[in-house]
Design a protein around this motif. Structure first.
Motif, PDB file in Angstrom:
ATOM      1  N   ASP A 125      31.241  46.641 146.893  1.00 39.90           N
ATOM      2  CA  ASP A 125      32.331  46.624 147.880  1.00 39.90           C
ATOM      3  C   ASP A 125      33.356  45.531 147.610  1.00 39.90           C
ATOM      4  OD1 ASP A 125      31.349  48.784 149.154  1.00 39.90           O
ATOM      5  OD2 ASP A 125      30.249  47.638 150.678  1.00 39.90           O
ATOM      6  N   THR A 126      32.890  44.387 147.105  1.00 36.34           N
ATOM      7  CA  THR A 126      33.849  43.315 146.796  1.00 36.34           C
ATOM      8  C   THR A 126      34.456  43.522 145.413  1.00 36.34           C
ATOM      9  OG1 THR A 126      32.036  41.924 146.053  1.00 36.34           O
ATOM     10  CG2 THR A 126      32.839  41.525 148.273  1.00 36.34           C
ATOM     11  N   ALA A 127      33.733  44.246 144.559  1.00 36.14           N
ATOM     12  CA  ALA A 127      34.226  44.475 143.195  1.00 36.14           C
ATOM     13  C   ALA A 127      35.330  45.526 143.159  1.00 36.14           C
ATOM     14  CB  ALA A 127      33.074  44.904 142.286  1.00 36.14           C
ATOM     15  N   ARG A 128      35.182  46.560 143.976  1.00 32.60           N
ATOM     16  CA  ARG A 128      36.098  47.707 143.911  1.00 32.60           C
ATOM     17  C   ARG A 128      37.574  47.334 144.107  1.00 32.60           C
ATOM     18  NH1 ARG A 128      33.842  51.017 147.624  1.00 32.60           N
ATOM     19  NH2 ARG A 128      32.174  51.762 146.309  1.00 32.60           N
ATOM     20  N   PRO A 129      37.915  46.514 145.128  1.00 33.80           N
ATOM     21  CA  PRO A 129      39.337  46.173 145.313  1.00 33.80           C
ATOM     22  C   PRO A 129      39.943  45.447 144.109  1.00 33.80           C
ATOM     23  CG  PRO A 129      38.014  45.408 147.166  1.00 33.80           C
ATOM     24  CD  PRO A 129      37.064  45.914 146.153  1.00 33.80           C
ATOM     25  N   LYS A 130      39.125  44.687 143.405  1.00 36.61           N
ATOM     26  CA  LYS A 130      39.635  43.969 142.226  1.00 36.61           C
ATOM     27  C   LYS A 130      39.994  44.952 141.121  1.00 36.61           C
ATOM     28  CE  LYS A 130      36.704  40.008 143.245  1.00 36.61           C
ATOM     29  NZ  LYS A 130      35.463  39.313 142.854  1.00 36.61           N
ATOM     30  N   ILE A 131      39.192  46.018 141.024  1.00 42.74           N
ATOM     31  CA  ILE A 131      39.448  47.013 139.971  1.00 42.74           C
ATOM     32  C   ILE A 131      40.674  47.859 140.329  1.00 42.74           C
ATOM     33  CG2 ILE A 131      38.493  49.000 138.729  1.00 42.74           C
ATOM     34  CD1 ILE A 131      35.692  47.755 139.357  1.00 42.74           C
ATOM     35  N   SER A 132      40.787  48.213 141.601  1.00 44.55           N
ATOM     36  CA  SER A 132      41.954  49.030 141.974  1.00 44.55           C
ATOM     37  C   SER A 132      43.236  48.204 141.886  1.00 44.55           C
ATOM     38  CB  SER A 132      41.771  49.662 143.356  1.00 44.55           C
ATOM     39  OG  SER A 132      41.530  48.686 144.308  1.00 44.55           O
ATOM     40  N   ALA A 133      43.139  46.902 142.185  1.00 45.14           N
ATOM     41  CA  ALA A 133      44.320  46.029 142.048  1.00 45.14           C
ATOM     42  C   ALA A 133      44.742  45.943 140.587  1.00 45.14           C
ATOM     43  CB  ALA A 133      44.003  44.630 142.589  1.00 45.14           C
ATOM     44  N   LEU A 134      43.757  45.893 139.708  1.00 44.04           N
ATOM     45  CA  LEU A 134      44.061  45.853 138.277  1.00 44.04           C
ATOM     46  C   LEU A 134      44.731  47.159 137.843  1.00 44.04           C
ATOM     47  CD1 LEU A 134      43.877  44.715 135.402  1.00 44.04           C
ATOM     48  CD2 LEU A 134      41.553  45.605 135.272  1.00 44.04           C
ATOM     49  N   GLY A 135      44.115  48.273 138.259  1.00 48.00           N
ATOM     50  CA  GLY A 135      44.661  49.586 137.882  1.00 48.00           C
ATOM     51  C   GLY A 135      46.099  49.760 138.336  1.00 48.00           C
ATOM     52  N   ALA A 136      46.402  49.235 139.517  1.00 42.62           N
ATOM     53  CA  ALA A 136      47.750  49.387 140.078  1.00 42.62           C
ATOM     54  C   ALA A 136      48.791  48.656 139.232  1.00 42.62           C
ATOM     55  CB  ALA A 136      47.773  48.867 141.510  1.00 42.62           C
TER      56      ALA A 136
END
Ligand SMILES: [Zn+2]
Length: 221
Positions: A135-146
């Protein structure tokens, strides 16, 4: 006879200062955020205020003016931080999908994060990341993808797949994790399947494609 010298002049007021990414300079630069107002001058002294000229952001180095929306873009420093955070999160997820204890995969994971710009990334940091929740990892990955173009997302995903394949062929769980990572990065299912197939075939041939996520870092100076 009294000769009055009239004129027109724009007076600027600085609203703020900071650091932004200047496209013209191609790097992080100091800026000032300004607003202007036209004045009628009398003997060169601003006398009668007229309309506002609108706000702008000006690079203090090259003097280029931008619309204020430019401040929403990440600086290279922020971009680098997002790249490292995203890569660390991806590495942990893909490792957990396989055998997190495998020395080959761990080595490859350390290389991926180091290649993304975190030179000090070590076993201890990896251990911390492996303990982090999805749950804490996912936002970091989506922020990177964006922040990344599609080619760069594909490279990041390929990096993760190579970690999974460092100790053997891709397992079903690892493939599912890779597809999940692709979705969080903002890739379509078709793109994910394409990258998995390509990385799979290249790795089986024993070639090692050059580079990684860090190749797609914003151009700094
Ligand atoms: Zn500039």
């Amino acid at each position: 006879m009294l000769l009055i010298i009239w004129g027109l002049r724009v007076i600027y007021r600085t609203l703020g200062r900071g650091v932004f990414f200047c496209r013209r300079c191609g790097g992080d630069r100091e800026y000032r955020h300004r607003t202007g107002r036209r004045y009628i001058t009398v003997f060169f002294i601003p006398f009668i205020p007229l309309t506002k000229t609108g706000e702008h952001v000006q690079c203090l180095t090259c003097k280029t003016r931008y619309v204020t929306e430019v401040l929403k873009l990440p600086t290279t420093v922020q971009m680098q931080a997002a790249l490292i955070a995203g890569m660390r999160a991806m590495v942990a997820i893909i490792l957990r999908a396989g055998d997190p204890a495998s020395p080959l995969s761990r080595r490859r994971a350390l290389d991926a994060v180091t290649g993304a710009g975190d030179g000090g990334y070590d076993e201890e940091a990896l251990k911390t990341d492996l303990a982090e929740s999805v749950d804490t990892a996912r936002p970091k990955i989506s922020a990177l993808g964006a922040q990344l173009q599609i080619e760069a997302r594909e490279w990041c995903l390929a990096e993760a797949i190579r970690i999974a394949m460092a100790d053997g062929p891709l397992t079903g769980a690892e493939r599912a994790a890779a597809e999940h990572l692709a979705a969080v990065l903002g890739m379509t299912q078709a793109q994910a399947v394409g990258v998995i197939a390509l990385t799979d075939s290249v790795s089986s041939r024993g070639d090692d494609p050059p580079g990684g996520c860090s190749n797609f870092d914003v151009t700094g100076e």
